[in-house]
Design a protein around this motif. Structure first.
Motif, PDB file in Angstrom:
ATOM      1  N   SER A  27       0.851  -1.193   0.000  1.00 23.50           N
ATOM      2  CA  SER A  27       0.000   0.000   0.000  1.00 23.50           C
ATOM      3  C   SER A  27       0.884   1.240   0.000  1.00 23.50           C
ATOM      4  N   TYR A  43       6.563  -0.150  13.420  1.00 24.65           N
ATOM      5  CA  TYR A  43       7.536   0.155  12.374  1.00 24.65           C
ATOM      6  C   TYR A  43       8.891  -0.284  12.926  1.00 24.65           C
ATOM      7  N   GLU A  63       1.080   3.455   2.346  1.00 21.90           N
ATOM      8  CA  GLU A  63       1.684   3.623   3.673  1.00 21.90           C
ATOM      9  C   GLU A  63       2.931   2.757   3.804  1.00 21.90           C
TER      10      GLU A  63
END
Length: 244
Positions: free
Chosen positions: A115, A213, A117
């Motif tokens: 995606s 992350y 992101e």
């Protein structure tokens, strides 16, 4: 490793030695806490004085990368996994510490187009295909979390891995990639029909979404992870200490 200093370079000798030792201690041979070669050997190989070498080593000791023991030698400080707020662990390690035996109810790994992101996190084009790992996990009697992990295209992870092993153990031992920093976001949401079916709850019931992350020791992005937890099974605790 062949250590060589450029004596014609304008860069100070101790800075060159520091950079070479940084590279040395990040190799598999040394990163798990091994002792460096004796100073007399290193200084002879680098063709610098022991005082110059000690200046380089002292910098790395001050940074916590090396530990010097008088009369014994200098060893590499073992790598620790932590976040900015507190020490952090993989899900498998968290559950092991809590004494919870984890079961995989579903597992699949596929090549998947990222995606926007995820592309922004890895610094790649939208639609680039990366390896995507999806796992439904929980206690023996019922699942309570659905994980989606997407990996940097630089990591050659595949479906042939034994995913009964902790994920970060696989990355470190098989690929030499140490998960070092985790930046997390946690928010509440209502379960959609897909997640509700996976977690065996009703559509619209509350879930907690934990987004990670993950970066390696060189601050390179390695994993984008989203965990969807049953709200009745997950508590996130933060311990903070005030500077006084």
């Amino acid at each position: 490793m062949n250590l060589k200093i450029d004596h014609t370079s304008p860069k100070p000798l101790h800075k060159q030695a520091e950079e070479l030792i940084r590279n040395l201690i990040d190799t598999p041979e040394y990163r798990d806490g091994q002792y460096l070669p004796k100073e007399v050997y290193l200084s002879e190989q680098l063709k610098i004085s022991r005082n110059t070498l000690r200046q380089a080593i002292s910098t790395l000791v001050a940074e916590g990368l090396l530990v010097r023991k008088k009369g014994v030698g200098t060893r590499v400080q073992k790598k620790k996994i932590f976040s900015g707020a507190s020490n952090w662990l993989s899900f498998s390690e968290e559950m092991r510490i809590l004494g919870i035996e984890i079961h995989n109810f579903e597992l699949q790994i596929i090549r998947h187009e990222v995606s926007a992101e995820v592309a922004a996190f890895f610094g790649i084009e939208v639609g680039t295909k990366v390896m995507r790992l999806e796992r439904l996990r929980g206690k023996k009697d019922a699942p309570f979390v659905y994980f989606i992990s997407e990996f940097s295209p630089q990591i050659p992870i595949s479906a042939s891995e034994n995913f009964n092993r902790p994920l970060y153990e696989i990355l470190e031992r098989d690929y030499g990639i140490v998960a070092f920093t985790s930046k997390e976001e946690i928010n509440a949401a209502a379960a959609d029909s897909f997640i509700a079916a996976k977690l065996e709850i009703k559509q619209g019931e509350p879930i907690l979404i934990r987004k990670r992350y993950v970066y390696d020791i060189n601050n390179n992005p390695i994993e984008f992870n989203v965990g969807c937890y049953r709200a009745d099974s997950f508590t996130y605790t933060i311990e903070s200490k005030r500077n006084i």
